[in-house]
Design an enzyme around this catalytic site. Structure first.
Site, PDB file in Angstrom:
ATOM      1  CE1 TYR A   1     114.792  69.607  66.588  1.00  0.00           C
ATOM      2  CE2 TYR A   1     115.241  70.602  64.451  1.00  0.00           C
ATOM      3  CZ  TYR A   1     115.197  69.491  65.270  1.00  0.00           C
ATOM      4  OH  TYR A   1     115.569  68.269  64.775  1.00  0.00           O
TER       5      TYR A   1
ATOM      6  CE  LYS B   1     117.967  67.969  67.380  1.00  0.00           C
ATOM      7  NZ  LYS B   1     118.293  66.631  67.868  1.00  0.00           N
TER       8      LYS B   1
HETATM    9  N1  LIG Z   1     112.863  63.307  61.114  1.00  0.00           N
HETATM   10  C1  LIG Z   1     113.585  64.298  60.670  1.00  0.00           C
HETATM   11  O1  LIG Z   1     113.336  64.848  59.586  1.00  0.00           O
HETATM   12  C2  LIG Z   1     114.767  64.781  61.471  1.00  0.00           C
HETATM   13  C3  LIG Z   1     115.620  65.686  60.861  1.00  0.00           C
HETATM   14  C4  LIG Z   1     116.714  66.160  61.571  1.00  0.00           C
HETATM   15  C5  LIG Z   1     116.944  65.691  62.834  1.00  0.00           C
HETATM   16  N2  LIG Z   1     116.109  64.802  63.410  1.00  0.00           N
HETATM   17  C6  LIG Z   1     116.417  64.358  64.775  1.00  0.00           C
HETATM   18  O2  LIG Z   1     116.357  62.961  64.856  1.00  0.00           O
HETATM   19  C7  LIG Z   1     115.984  62.567  66.174  1.00  0.00           C
HETATM   20  C8  LIG Z   1     114.839  61.564  66.097  1.00  0.00           C
HETATM   21  O3  LIG Z   1     113.733  62.194  65.503  1.00  0.00           O
HETATM   22  P1  LIG Z   1     112.573  61.402  64.737  1.00  0.00           P
HETATM   23  O4  LIG Z   1     112.419  62.051  63.441  1.00  0.00           O
HETATM   24  O5  LIG Z   1     112.807  59.950  64.802  1.00  0.00           O
HETATM   25  O6  LIG Z   1     111.335  61.847  65.636  1.00  0.00           O
HETATM   26  P2  LIG Z   1     110.126  61.030  66.218  1.00  0.00           P
HETATM   27  O7  LIG Z   1     109.665  60.006  65.271  1.00  0.00           O
HETATM   28  O8  LIG Z   1     109.169  62.074  66.688  1.00  0.00           O
HETATM   29  O9  LIG Z   1     110.756  60.288  67.483  1.00  0.00           O
HETATM   30  C9  LIG Z   1     111.178  61.011  68.584  1.00  0.00           C
HETATM   31  C10 LIG Z   1     111.474  60.062  69.711  1.00  0.00           C
HETATM   32  O10 LIG Z   1     111.856  60.855  70.844  1.00  0.00           O
HETATM   33  C11 LIG Z   1     110.979  60.535  71.914  1.00  0.00           C
HETATM   34  N3  LIG Z   1     110.722  61.700  72.744  1.00  0.00           N
HETATM   35  C12 LIG Z   1     110.301  62.918  72.350  1.00  0.00           C
HETATM   36  N4  LIG Z   1     110.177  63.725  73.418  1.00  0.00           N
HETATM   37  C13 LIG Z   1     110.523  62.987  74.491  1.00  0.00           C
HETATM   38  C14 LIG Z   1     110.606  63.259  75.867  1.00  0.00           C
HETATM   39  N5  LIG Z   1     110.280  64.435  76.362  1.00  0.00           N
HETATM   40  N6  LIG Z   1     111.011  62.273  76.690  1.00  0.00           N
HETATM   41  C15 LIG Z   1     111.316  61.055  76.217  1.00  0.00           C
HETATM   42  N7  LIG Z   1     111.271  60.734  74.919  1.00  0.00           N
HETATM   43  C16 LIG Z   1     110.871  61.695  74.074  1.00  0.00           C
HETATM   44  C17 LIG Z   1     109.709  60.041  71.278  1.00  0.00           C
HETATM   45  O11 LIG Z   1     109.041  59.250  72.205  1.00  0.00           O
HETATM   46  P3  LIG Z   1     107.453  59.256  72.418  1.00  0.00           P
HETATM   47  O12 LIG Z   1     107.007  57.962  71.912  1.00  0.00           O
HETATM   48  O13 LIG Z   1     107.289  59.362  73.877  1.00  0.00           O
HETATM   49  O14 LIG Z   1     106.888  60.439  71.683  1.00  0.00           O
HETATM   50  C18 LIG Z   1     110.271  59.245  70.111  1.00  0.00           C
HETATM   51  O15 LIG Z   1     110.706  57.999  70.526  1.00  0.00           O
HETATM   52  C19 LIG Z   1     115.624  63.839  66.923  1.00  0.00           C
HETATM   53  O16 LIG Z   1     116.708  64.231  67.711  1.00  0.00           O
HETATM   54  C20 LIG Z   1     115.412  64.840  65.805  1.00  0.00           C
HETATM   55  O17 LIG Z   1     115.678  66.149  66.233  1.00  0.00           O
HETATM   56  C21 LIG Z   1     115.014  64.328  62.752  1.00  0.00           C
END
Ligand SMILES: NC(=O)c1ccc[n+]([C@@H]2O[C@H](COP(=O)([O-])OP(=O)(O)OC[C@H]3O[C@@H](n4cnc5c(N)ncnc54)[C@H](OP(=O)(O)O)[C@@H]3O)[C@@H](O)[C@H]2O)c1
Length: 363
Positions: free
Chosen positions: A239, A243
């Site tokens: 991961y 990133k």
């Molecule tokens: N939350 C944190 O602490 C955090 C920290 C640093 C960075 N980020 C980054 O922020 C971004 C959003 O993360 P989040 O925390 O909002 O995560 P999340 O709640 O798990 O949401 C992820 C989204 O991506 C979609 N997704 C995942 N795999 C996919 C695939 N193979 N094809 C199409 N859609 C897919 C999911 O759709 P489905 O409904 O299909 O699962 C969901 O809509 C990511 O890039 C993550 O790396 C998050």
């Protein structure tokens, strides 16, 4: 220190390599410091000045300086569209909502059709905007091939002004690289890197063609990175790679297209409440998705915690202070942060394994 040891000696013409004399406004100024000390002191003062300026800029950006208005990427007729990936939940859903609130029509992308339909309905009803959705699995090259072609057709007739590359996959739980399943590595790399790169390659010509026209507004690409790209993260190595890779790609792209009217920014979150983080409650260091997105859209064009790093931003205030602190002492603080993150991930893994064990027993 320098001022204390600089003495003006009017009329004196004595000068040596260790006590140079300068003529300033008709006065001879003799420096009582040996030249090497003077050079070191000047260098130290410049370094201190650099830190002072960057720290004051950080404070100003976190408190009084406004970011660029997100509405400024819209055309006058107001029919500008934004594409948001991973919009079925968490941060992506919130980007879709807050951009719709600002009057953008939205194309939402995700894997689950029923949730995408629900999100579209919510945006249309609540914010009176138009929406489209596309079901696509970013981890699957065949799904991308088919669905991205469809998206390419869909956006032909749209004024596309904003792309939010938010989709992201991470490890099920922190795991040593030597024990990571091949399937998990593929899923993360395909989704985070290849999916995002190919989508951007598909949509960038639309963003460029719109913004290159005289008098047209700029277009915006926000790439959602992670503190795991900023701080190499043990037990999340794959991961972390994706990133970190996106970060370098994003900067390269930003410098490539900025002269053609497209603003590209790498957005760096630390923990945010979401399914991915598995954190349910917001706290000082862990904002809710609405709070995180609001600080991102409210600070477009600012670096905040990413002071001194081109085309990057760490928008959420407490994340910004952490990011700034990590860079403060160069490799010493960076190495320290890597060790802290490793300890944290070892701990998270232990707890996740214990939870899995409890659940298995409960069945
Ligand atoms: N939350 C944190 O602490 C955090 C920290 C640093 C960075 N980020 C980054 O922020 C971004 C959003 O993360 P989040 O925390 O909002 O995560 P999340 O709640 O798990 O949401 C992820 C989204 O991506 C979609 N997704 C995942 N795999 C996919 C695939 N193979 N094809 C199409 N859609 C897919 C999911 O759709 P489905 O409904 O299909 O699962 C969901 O809509 C990511 O890039 C993550 O790396 C998050």
């Amino acid at each position: 220190m320098v001022l204390d040891t600089v003495h003006a000696k009017a009329g004196s013409h004595l000068s040596s390599p260790f006590h140079p004399t300068y003529r300033v406004l008709g006065q001879d100024i003799t420096v009582d410091l040996p030249l090497p000390t003077l050079i070191l002191a000047t260098f130290g003062a410049l370094v201190a000045l650099r830190y002072l300026v960057s720290f004051l800029t950080l404070l100003a950006q976190l408190t009084v300086l406004p970011g660029r208005d997100i509405k400024s990427f819209k055309t006058r007729n107001g029919k500008t569209w934004a594409v948001v990936t991973g919009a079925t939940g968490g941060i992506g859903l919130e980007f879709a909502r807050q951009l719709a609130k600002k009057g953008y029509n939205i194309v939402v992308l995700g894997r689950r059709q029923e949730v995408l339909e629900e999100v579209s309905r919510e945006l249309e009803t609540k914010y009176k905007v138009e929406t489209r959705f596309l079901v696509v699995d970013f981890a699957s090259p065949s799904s991308r091939g088919e669905k991205f072609a469809e998206l390419g057709q869909m956006v032909q007739s749209l004024d596309l002004g904003v792309l939010v590359n938010n989709v992201g996959a991470s490890h099920e739980m922190p795991v040593a690289f030597a024990e990571t399943e091949a399937e998990e590595i593929d899923n993360i790399v395909q989704t985070n890197i290849l999916g995002t790169l190919h989508l951007t390659r598909l949509l960038l010509p639309r963003l460029l063609s719109r913004s290159s026209k005289k008098g047209s507004p700029k277009s915006l690409v926000l790439n959602i990175g992670s503190m795991s790209g900023r701080i190499p993260s043990a037990l999340l190595a794959t991961y972390s790679l994706t990133k970190g890779g996106l970060q370098t790609w994003s900067q390269a792209l930003a410098v490539e297209v900025e002269g053609q009217g497209v603003m590209v920014r790498m957005v760096i979150p630390a923990f945010v409440v979401s399914n991915m983080s598995k954190i349910r409650r917001a706290s000082l260091l862990v904002p809710s998705a609405p709070a995180f997105v609001s600080s991102t859209l409210g600070s477009i064009g600012q670096s905040r915690g990413a002071q001194g790093r081109a085309y990057e931003c760490t928008p959420y205030p407490t994340h910004a202070l952490v990011d700034y602190g990590v860079g403060l002492l160069g490799w010493v603080s960076e190495l320290g942060a890597m060790k802290v993150v490793k300890g944290m991930h070892v701990d998270i893994r232990k707890r996740a394994l214990r939870k899995r064990e409890r659940e298995a027993k409960g069945k």
